[in-house]
Design a protein around this motif. Structure first.
Motif, PDB file in Angstrom:
ATOM      1  N   TYR A   1      30.058  -9.870  -8.942  1.00  0.00           N
ATOM      2  CA  TYR A   1      29.528  -8.945  -7.880  1.00  0.00           C
ATOM      3  C   TYR A   1      30.297  -8.162  -7.213  1.00  0.00           C
ATOM      4  O   TYR A   1      30.060  -7.942  -6.141  1.00  0.00           O
ATOM      5  CB  TYR A   1      28.854 -10.254  -7.132  1.00  0.00           C
TER       6      TYR A   1
ATOM      7  N   LEU B   1      28.007  -6.733   1.620  1.00  0.00           N
ATOM      8  CA  LEU B   1      28.249  -8.126   1.463  1.00  0.00           C
ATOM      9  C   LEU B   1      28.182  -9.001   2.639  1.00  0.00           C
ATOM     10  O   LEU B   1      28.625 -10.413   2.389  1.00  0.00           O
ATOM     11  CB  LEU B   1      29.893  -8.259   0.910  1.00  0.00           C
TER      12      LEU B   1
ATOM     13  N   THR C   1      26.809 -12.637   1.818  1.00  0.00           N
ATOM     14  CA  THR C   1      27.453 -13.649   0.912  1.00  0.00           C
ATOM     15  C   THR C   1      28.741 -14.476   1.627  1.00  0.00           C
ATOM     16  O   THR C   1      28.933 -14.595   2.694  1.00  0.00           O
ATOM     17  CB  THR C   1      28.580 -12.570  -0.219  1.00  0.00           C
TER      18      THR C   1
ATOM     19  N   ALA D   1      31.121 -14.271  -3.723  1.00  0.00           N
ATOM     20  CA  ALA D   1      30.284 -12.839  -3.507  1.00  0.00           C
ATOM     21  C   ALA D   1      29.072 -12.711  -4.012  1.00  0.00           C
ATOM     22  O   ALA D   1      28.401 -11.630  -3.791  1.00  0.00           O
ATOM     23  CB  ALA D   1      31.426 -11.865  -4.411  1.00  0.00           C
TER      24      ALA D   1
ATOM     25  N   PRO E   1      25.163 -12.366  -4.083  1.00  0.00           N
ATOM     26  CA  PRO E   1      24.259 -12.325  -2.818  1.00  0.00           C
ATOM     27  C   PRO E   1      23.381 -13.683  -2.791  1.00  0.00           C
ATOM     28  O   PRO E   1      22.895 -14.493  -3.468  1.00  0.00           O
ATOM     29  CB  PRO E   1      23.285 -11.217  -3.478  1.00  0.00           C
TER      30      PRO E   1
ATOM     31  N   THR F   1      24.734 -16.160  -1.119  1.00  0.00           N
ATOM     32  CA  THR F   1      25.631 -17.460  -0.959  1.00  0.00           C
ATOM     33  C   THR F   1      25.993 -17.536   0.573  1.00  0.00           C
ATOM     34  O   THR F   1      26.349 -18.897   0.935  1.00  0.00           O
ATOM     35  CB  THR F   1      26.763 -17.330  -1.742  1.00  0.00           C
TER      36      THR F   1
END
Length: 277
Positions: A162, A209, A212, A269, A271, A273
């Motif tokens: 990612y 990001l 994440t 990383a 998406p 998370t």
């Protein structure tokens, strides 16, 4: 010819300016780059700072408070034309230090990313950086003096699930810096690689990001990272991994299989998370 007090004052100012070393710092509008520039200014360097962000002008004004000359160039260093514009601002001054810090990230799965954004990350992190290093490195080696600090990343030691493009570019930069260092050994030029981990900058927002785990976790202080990098550059060290946790992560990356590291990176990383406990 009569010499006025004003002439003497201007002449003294020019001599003092010429006596100060010049440092170029890229990606200096914020984050690690701005902190590196602050560190250079505090140590008596004149500065030429650059970024693709109009806030570089505001950064230059703040940096000027430390004394010395500060010139800012708003330019896209992903292009040879942008690098040439930056170097044109040097005029005929010798470059004593180059802190090549400009870089971009890009999150999410590779096949879902926009090609133009992929290309810009590669051109900024690799193509433009290498072109700048080639131009400045030749000048330094020809003169027999200079320091180079390249901002790599611990990301270069692991498959970046990612973040595949970003990690790939940093793997190139990390290894390139060590190779260049070996090639210029004995020519009066030192090359140092600064390898930070996740740092509290705008990087994660710009790279999409923020949803994440790595985007939401606590990160390193950019001033501390810059301090570690500046000290390593001035000492002529080959490289520095900033932070003991990052050192541990690099050590693990060297012994664990790449498939394991790729899976671990996905947990950080991927998406969404960041919303999980």
């Amino acid at each position: 010819m009569n010499t006025t007090n004003t002439d003497i004052a201007v002449s003294t100012k020019d001599r003092n300016r010429a006596a100060r070393p010049l440092a170029i710092v890229t990606g200096a509008s914020s984050g690690i780059g701005f902190e590196l520039a602050k560190r250079c200014a505090a140590e008596g360097f004149d500065l030429l700072v650059a970024a693709d962000d109009p806030r570089i002008q505001e950064a230059a004004r703040a940096l000027g408070q430390a004394g010395g000359s500060v010139e800012a160039v708003e330019v896209d260093l992903a292009t040879p034309e942008g690098v040439d514009r930056l170097l044109a601002a040097v005029k005929d001054r010798p470059i004593d230090a180059l802190l090549a810090n400009a870089g971009h990230g890009l999150g999410r799965a590779f096949l879902e990313q926009d090609w133009d954004e992929i290309r810009h990350v590669i051109d900024t992190n690799v193509t433009g950086t290498v072109y700048l290093l080639h131009k400045v490195g030749r000048e330094m080696a020809g003169r027999g003096h200079g320091r180079i600090l390249i901002t790599g990343s611990i990301a270069g030691f692991m498959p970046g699930t990612y973040q595949a493009v970003y990690n790939g570019t940093k793997a190139f930069i990390d290894m390139f810096s060590y190779a260049l260092r070996a090639e210029v050994q004995g020519r009066g030029v030192t090359v140092t690689c600064l390898m930070p981990g996740p740092t509290e900058t705008e990087f994660f927002e710009r790279a999409d990001l923020m949803d994440t785990k790595v985007g939401q976790d606590k990160k390193d202080d950019p001033a501390e990272v810059a301090e570690n990098g500046f000290k390593a550059m001035m000492a002529g060290d080959s490289g520095v991994v900033s932070g003991w946790q990052n050192k541990l992560q690099v050590a693990l990356a060297k012994i664990l299989p790449e498939t394991v590291m790729a899976g671990q990176h996905a947990k950080q990383a991927a998406p969404g998370t960041g919303d999980k406990a």
